[in-house]
Design an enzyme around this catalytic site. Structure first.
Site, PDB file in Angstrom:
ATOM      1  N   LYS A  16       0.828  -1.222   0.000  1.00  0.00           N
ATOM      2  CA  LYS A  16       0.000   0.000   0.000  1.00  0.00           C
ATOM      3  C   LYS A  16       0.856   1.264   0.000  1.00  0.00           C
ATOM      4  CE  LYS A  16      -2.236  -0.730   3.871  1.00  0.00           C
ATOM      5  NZ  LYS A  16      -1.576  -1.988   4.286  1.00  0.00           N
ATOM      6  N   ARG A  91      -9.187   0.925   8.856  1.00  0.00           N
ATOM      7  CA  ARG A  91      -8.687  -0.402   9.230  1.00  0.00           C
ATOM      8  C   ARG A  91      -9.687  -1.161  10.088  1.00  0.00           C
ATOM      9  NH1 ARG A  91      -2.882   1.121   8.952  1.00  0.00           N
ATOM     10  NH2 ARG A  91      -1.574  -0.701   9.055  1.00  0.00           N
ATOM     11  N   ARG A 128      11.946  -4.616   4.754  1.00  0.00           N
ATOM     12  CA  ARG A 128      11.496  -3.304   4.282  1.00  0.00           C
ATOM     13  C   ARG A 128      12.328  -2.164   4.878  1.00  0.00           C
ATOM     14  NH1 ARG A 128       5.130  -2.113   4.531  1.00  0.00           N
ATOM     15  NH2 ARG A 128       5.368  -2.071   6.775  1.00  0.00           N
ATOM     16  N   ARG A 161      11.510   0.255  10.130  1.00  0.00           N
ATOM     17  CA  ARG A 161      10.540   0.645  11.151  1.00  0.00           C
ATOM     18  C   ARG A 161      10.620  -0.299  12.348  1.00  0.00           C
ATOM     19  NH1 ARG A 161       4.963   1.154   7.955  1.00  0.00           N
ATOM     20  NH2 ARG A 161       4.296   0.182   9.889  1.00  0.00           N
ATOM     21  N   ARG A 172       0.632  -7.984  13.846  1.00  0.00           N
ATOM     22  CA  ARG A 172      -0.024  -7.074  12.900  1.00  0.00           C
ATOM     23  C   ARG A 172      -0.894  -7.853  11.914  1.00  0.00           C
ATOM     24  NH1 ARG A 172       4.843  -3.822  10.614  1.00  0.00           N
ATOM     25  NH2 ARG A 172       3.253  -2.687   9.437  1.00  0.00           N
TER      26      ARG A 172
HETATM   27  P1  AMP Z   1       1.120   1.442   8.896  1.00  0.00           P
HETATM   28  O1  AMP Z   1       2.226   2.392   8.660  1.00  0.00           O
HETATM   29  O2  AMP Z   1      -0.078   1.767   8.064  1.00  0.00           O
HETATM   30  O3  AMP Z   1       1.526  -0.001   8.769  1.00  0.00           O
HETATM   31  O4  AMP Z   1       0.652   1.657  10.423  1.00  0.00           O
HETATM   32  C1  AMP Z   1       1.545   1.422  11.499  1.00  0.00           C
HETATM   33  C2  AMP Z   1       0.770   1.239  12.787  1.00  0.00           C
HETATM   34  O5  AMP Z   1       0.034   2.433  13.070  1.00  0.00           O
HETATM   35  C3  AMP Z   1      -0.284   0.140  12.767  1.00  0.00           C
HETATM   36  O6  AMP Z   1       0.261  -1.143  13.049  1.00  0.00           O
HETATM   37  C4  AMP Z   1      -1.226   0.609  13.865  1.00  0.00           C
HETATM   38  O7  AMP Z   1      -0.700   0.372  15.153  1.00  0.00           O
HETATM   39  C5  AMP Z   1      -1.221   2.119  13.635  1.00  0.00           C
HETATM   40  N1  AMP Z   1      -2.282   2.529  12.677  1.00  0.00           N
HETATM   41  C6  AMP Z   1      -2.113   3.111  11.456  1.00  0.00           C
HETATM   42  N2  AMP Z   1      -3.278   3.337  10.859  1.00  0.00           N
HETATM   43  C7  AMP Z   1      -4.236   2.885  11.709  1.00  0.00           C
HETATM   44  C8  AMP Z   1      -5.654   2.809  11.658  1.00  0.00           C
HETATM   45  N3  AMP Z   1      -6.341   3.255  10.595  1.00  0.00           N
HETATM   46  N4  AMP Z   1      -6.304   2.274  12.732  1.00  0.00           N
HETATM   47  C9  AMP Z   1      -5.641   1.832  13.806  1.00  0.00           C
HETATM   48  N5  AMP Z   1      -4.302   1.847  13.925  1.00  0.00           N
HETATM   49  C10 AMP Z   1      -3.598   2.365  12.880  1.00  0.00           C
END
Ligand code: AMP
Length: 218
Positions: A16, A91, A128, A161, A172
């Site tokens: 994504k 999400r 990554r 990260r 996750r």
């Molecule tokens: P990402 O960079 O999109 O993989 O997001 C990293 C982390 O941020 C996720 O594992 C969640 O802990 C938190 N996070 C990001 N977007 C959301 C969302 N829409 N709802 C809940 N937690 C989120």
């Protein structure tokens, strides 16, 4: 004015973030990533960042009310007036409902689901590397930067990260299956979704996503 709201769904590591950066450029839409917004809050030491940190570190989702307020604040800014591309939101079904209640009749919601089997996800995520400046995403083996440690697009520093470790990835993925996978069905019933095979090369996934975004927007 018709506002295009393009939503990218998919498991963590499905691509994504990589595709969102390229699609946002190609479609001239601001890229709104809730994960990036949380990481910005964390690096700035805000109260929101502090609250989100424990959830992120453990691979859990941040509670809906924290995410939704932050997202609404971001998409309420001027640059999102003509539309925006959402990466990592919604999400949960509750987040999808909250977004739905904010959108109006003129908003054209398009949903693309990038599908990758779990078996490919762990290798993808643990290799990554992300740019701290522009958010571009690389992979040590599958998509390395031209110069080690530095972003091809902006020269920013690349790093792994904290939540891209093997232990956190499993959590996750579990959160994805329990809480996020139902979001695709929710949209399928309401606005329809387009699915893209995320196991193709990044260029092929990009072409397929772009075709979906343009086809449905015309
Ligand atoms: P990402 O960079 O999109 O993989 O997001 C990293 C982390 O941020 C996720 O594992 C969640 O802990 C938190 N996070 C990001 N977007 C959301 C969302 N829409 N709802 C809940 N937690 C989120």
């Amino acid at each position: 004015m018709v506002r295009q709201v393009l939503i990218l769904l998919g498991a963590p590591g499905a691509g994504k973030g990589t595709q969102a950066v390229r699609l946002a450029d190609a479609l001239s839409l601001p890229h709104v990533s809730t994960g990036d917004l949380f990481r910005e809050n964390l690096s700035q030491g805000t109260a929101l960042g502090e609250k989100a940190k424990g959830y992120m570190d453990s691979g859990a989702l941040v509670p809906d009310e924290l995410v939704v307020d932050m997202l609404f604040d971001r998409v309420g800014r001027d640059d999102c007036g003509g539309g925006y591309l959402l990466d990592g939101f919604p999400r949960t079904v509750a987040q999808a409902e909250a977004l739905g209640s904010r959108l109006g009749a003129d908003d054209r919601v398009r949903v693309i689901d990038i599908e990758v089997p779990d078996s490919a996800i762990v290798e993808r995520i643990t290799g990554r590397l992300s740019c701290g400046s522009c958010g571009a995403v690389y992979h040590r083996t599958f998509n390395p930067p031209a110069a080690e440690g530095s972003c091809d697009r902006c020269g920013g520093a690349l790093s792994q990260r904290a939540d891209d470790s093997a232990e956190v990835v499993e959590k996750r993925l579990a959160a994805y299956h329990e809480q996020t996978a139902p979001v695709a069905g929710w949209y399928r019933e309401r606005v329809g979704i387009q699915t893209v095979d995320g196991t193709q090369s990044p260029d092929e996934v990009f072409s397929a996503c772009r075709a979906c975004a343009e086809e449905v927007a015309s």
